[in-house]
Scaffold this active site. Structure first.
Site, PDB file in Angstrom:
ATOM      1  N   ASN A  78      -8.137  50.332   9.711  1.00 49.16           N
ATOM      2  CA  ASN A  78      -9.192  49.471   9.164  1.00 49.16           C
ATOM      3  C   ASN A  78     -10.584  49.813   9.706  1.00 49.16           C
ATOM      4  OD1 ASN A  78     -10.244  46.663   8.134  1.00 49.16           O
ATOM      5  ND2 ASN A  78     -10.642  46.655  10.348  1.00 49.16           N
ATOM      6  N   TYR A 147     -20.914  57.500   4.014  1.00 52.31           N
ATOM      7  CA  TYR A 147     -19.796  56.550   4.054  1.00 52.31           C
ATOM      8  C   TYR A 147     -18.868  56.785   2.864  1.00 52.31           C
ATOM      9  CZ  TYR A 147     -17.496  51.969   3.452  1.00 52.31           C
ATOM     10  OH  TYR A 147     -16.588  50.965   3.271  1.00 52.31           O
ATOM     11  N   LYS A 151     -14.912  58.087   2.747  1.00 54.41           N
ATOM     12  CA  LYS A 151     -13.789  57.323   2.169  1.00 54.41           C
ATOM     13  C   LYS A 151     -13.043  58.175   1.135  1.00 54.41           C
ATOM     14  CE  LYS A 151     -14.177  53.283   4.333  1.00 54.41           C
ATOM     15  NZ  LYS A 151     -13.133  52.756   5.245  1.00 54.41           N
ATOM     16  N   THR A 182     -18.554  40.261   5.216  1.00 54.79           N
ATOM     17  CA  THR A 182     -18.328  40.600   6.626  1.00 54.79           C
ATOM     18  C   THR A 182     -19.638  41.176   7.143  1.00 54.79           C
ATOM     19  OG1 THR A 182     -17.722  42.866   6.088  1.00 54.79           O
ATOM     20  CG2 THR A 182     -15.909  41.268   6.177  1.00 54.79           C
TER      21      THR A 182
HETATM   22  P1  NDP Z   1     -16.806  45.185   9.882  1.00 54.58           P
HETATM   23  O1  NDP Z   1     -18.019  46.001  10.151  1.00 54.58           O
HETATM   24  O2  NDP Z   1     -16.843  43.721  10.076  1.00 54.58           O
HETATM   25  O3  NDP Z   1     -15.572  45.749  10.740  1.00 54.58           O
HETATM   26  C1  NDP Z   1     -15.419  47.098  11.060  1.00 54.58           C
HETATM   27  C2  NDP Z   1     -14.661  47.169  12.353  1.00 54.58           C
HETATM   28  O4  NDP Z   1     -14.455  48.537  12.707  1.00 54.58           O
HETATM   29  C3  NDP Z   1     -15.416  46.517  13.524  1.00 54.58           C
HETATM   30  O5  NDP Z   1     -14.530  45.730  14.269  1.00 54.58           O
HETATM   31  C4  NDP Z   1     -15.880  47.715  14.319  1.00 54.58           C
HETATM   32  O6  NDP Z   1     -16.031  47.420  15.699  1.00 54.58           O
HETATM   33  C5  NDP Z   1     -14.718  48.654  14.075  1.00 54.58           C
HETATM   34  N1  NDP Z   1     -14.984  50.030  14.487  1.00 54.58           N
HETATM   35  C6  NDP Z   1     -15.990  50.840  14.103  1.00 54.58           C
HETATM   36  N2  NDP Z   1     -15.906  52.015  14.726  1.00 54.58           N
HETATM   37  C7  NDP Z   1     -14.803  51.965  15.523  1.00 54.58           C
HETATM   38  C8  NDP Z   1     -14.174  52.869  16.406  1.00 54.58           C
HETATM   39  N3  NDP Z   1     -14.684  54.093  16.638  1.00 54.58           N
HETATM   40  N4  NDP Z   1     -13.037  52.488  17.028  1.00 54.58           N
HETATM   41  C9  NDP Z   1     -12.522  51.257  16.819  1.00 54.58           C
HETATM   42  N5  NDP Z   1     -13.080  50.346  16.022  1.00 54.58           N
HETATM   43  C10 NDP Z   1     -14.220  50.695  15.371  1.00 54.58           C
HETATM   44  O7  NDP Z   1     -16.398  45.573   8.401  1.00 54.58           O
HETATM   45  P2  NDP Z   1     -15.265  45.045   7.379  1.00 54.58           P
HETATM   46  O8  NDP Z   1     -14.341  44.094   8.036  1.00 54.58           O
HETATM   47  O9  NDP Z   1     -15.974  44.670   6.157  1.00 54.58           O
HETATM   48  O10 NDP Z   1     -14.517  46.420   7.081  1.00 54.58           O
HETATM   49  C11 NDP Z   1     -13.130  46.650   7.284  1.00 54.58           C
HETATM   50  C12 NDP Z   1     -12.718  47.801   6.411  1.00 54.58           C
HETATM   51  O11 NDP Z   1     -12.913  47.470   5.024  1.00 54.58           O
HETATM   52  C13 NDP Z   1     -13.513  49.095   6.649  1.00 54.58           C
HETATM   53  O12 NDP Z   1     -12.658  50.199   6.563  1.00 54.58           O
HETATM   54  C14 NDP Z   1     -14.505  49.099   5.493  1.00 54.58           C
HETATM   55  O13 NDP Z   1     -14.957  50.408   5.188  1.00 54.58           O
HETATM   56  C15 NDP Z   1     -13.636  48.515   4.395  1.00 54.58           C
HETATM   57  N6  NDP Z   1     -14.408  47.976   3.268  1.00 54.58           N
HETATM   58  C16 NDP Z   1     -15.206  46.888   3.426  1.00 54.58           C
HETATM   59  C17 NDP Z   1     -15.911  46.390   2.349  1.00 54.58           C
HETATM   60  C18 NDP Z   1     -16.775  45.180   2.458  1.00 54.58           C
HETATM   61  O14 NDP Z   1     -17.397  44.798   1.443  1.00 54.58           O
HETATM   62  N7  NDP Z   1     -16.844  44.489   3.605  1.00 54.58           N
HETATM   63  C19 NDP Z   1     -15.854  47.043   1.030  1.00 54.58           C
HETATM   64  C20 NDP Z   1     -14.972  48.172   0.964  1.00 54.58           C
HETATM   65  C21 NDP Z   1     -14.285  48.610   2.061  1.00 54.58           C
HETATM   66  P3  NDP Z   1     -17.335  47.827  16.571  1.00 54.58           P
HETATM   67  O15 NDP Z   1     -18.111  46.572  16.759  1.00 54.58           O
HETATM   68  O16 NDP Z   1     -16.736  48.335  17.847  1.00 54.58           O
HETATM   69  O17 NDP Z   1     -18.108  48.873  15.818  1.00 54.58           O
END
Ligand code: NDP
Length: 224
Positions: A78, A147, A151, A182
């Site tokens: 994720n 980005y 993907k 989010t």
């Molecule tokens: P958030 O930004 O809320 O969550 C992303 C998470 O990834 C954070 O907890 C972040 O933590 C973590 N993260 C980033 N880099 C790393 C790393 N190197 N190691 C471990 N953790 C890491 O986004 P969403 O919850 O919205 O996204 C979740 C997924 O859904 C993602 O894959 C996103 O691409 C996908 N998505 C989201 C959409 C949306 O509209 N929200 C649309 C389409 C896809 P940290 O604070 O440490 O960076």
């Protein structure tokens, strides 16, 4: 009891997936690179939820996380970023492109490689790669090119793993959660985290094991 590991799960969609699986009595390994935030999130969920520290861009951190885990049925890749300055395909820097790829595509790939030996011992092993419609080749949009292309690459990882592991009964799929409220999606997004998590939860808990090598949104196949 089934076990799931979710990367980047202290907030957003990953946290919601962790919460819902814990509510279904799963053993949840809530993973994050930030220790304090991860521990707090795991405690907030409670039940059989434990924090696993892991930075998906760091092979040593991934190896250390593997050593903490003794069984795994479902891996949810994720964690993702949109790098700074990712706005214009003609201007975005190579550094930003590398950052996006290192986290969003290679990160998920490395985590899958590292946890595969544990998954291989499960009766119904699954890898769920949280991708994005932004990575669709026919309908990508232009708002975040690095980005988006990371993907697309993640979807390639899904296709490769699914093909390689089909005979081993490991189901591997990509999911687009839709546009979700989010930190990444922002407050104007159309979906709640519950809606964003739905297809991921469905894959983890209900989908047929034979469903593999697909890109899904709203529990239905969508074009790559
Ligand atoms: P958030 O930004 O809320 O969550 C992303 C998470 O990834 C954070 O907890 C972040 O933590 C973590 N993260 C980033 N880099 C790393 C790393 N190197 N190691 C471990 N953790 C890491 O986004 P969403 O919850 O919205 O996204 C979740 C997924 O859904 C993602 O894959 C996103 O691409 C996908 N998505 C989201 C959409 C949306 O509209 N929200 C649309 C389409 C896809 P940290 O604070 O440490 O960076």
């Amino acid at each position: 009891m089934r076990t799931a590991l979710i990367t980047g799960a202290y907030r957003g969609i990953g946290f919601e997936v962790a919460k819902q699986l814990a509510a279904r009595d799963w053993r949840v390994l809530l993973s994050a690179r930030k220790r304090t935030a991860g521990e707090k999130a795991a405690k907030a969920i409670g039940g059989n939820t434990t924090f696993v520290e892991m930075d998906v861009t760091d092979p040593q951190s991934i190896a250390a996380a593997v050593r903490l885990v003794d069984s795994l049925d479902v891996l949810v890749n994720n964690a993702a970023i949109i790098p700074e300055g990712d706005e214009d395909v003609l201007q975005v820097t190579g550094d930003a492109v590398l950052q996006a790829f290192t986290t969003n595509a290679l990160g998920a790939w490395r985590v899958a490689q590292a946890f595969y030996p544990l998954l291989a011992k499960s009766k119904a092993p699954r890898i769920i790669n949280v991708s994005s419609g932004a990575g669709q080749l026919g309908d990508s949009g232009t708002w975040a090119p690095a980005y988006s292309i990371s993907k697309t690459a993640l979807n390639g990882v899904t296709a490769q793993l699914a093909a390689a592991l089909r005979d081993k009964n490991v189901a591997v799929n990509s999911v687009c959660p839709g546009w979700v409220r989010t930190e990444m999606g922002g407050p104007d997004a159309l979906r709640s985290v519950e809606e964003g998590a739905d297809t991921i939860i469905w894959l983890a808990t209900e989908a047929p094991q034979e469903l593999t090598g697909k890109f899904l949104r709203d529990r239905k196949e969508i074009p790559w």
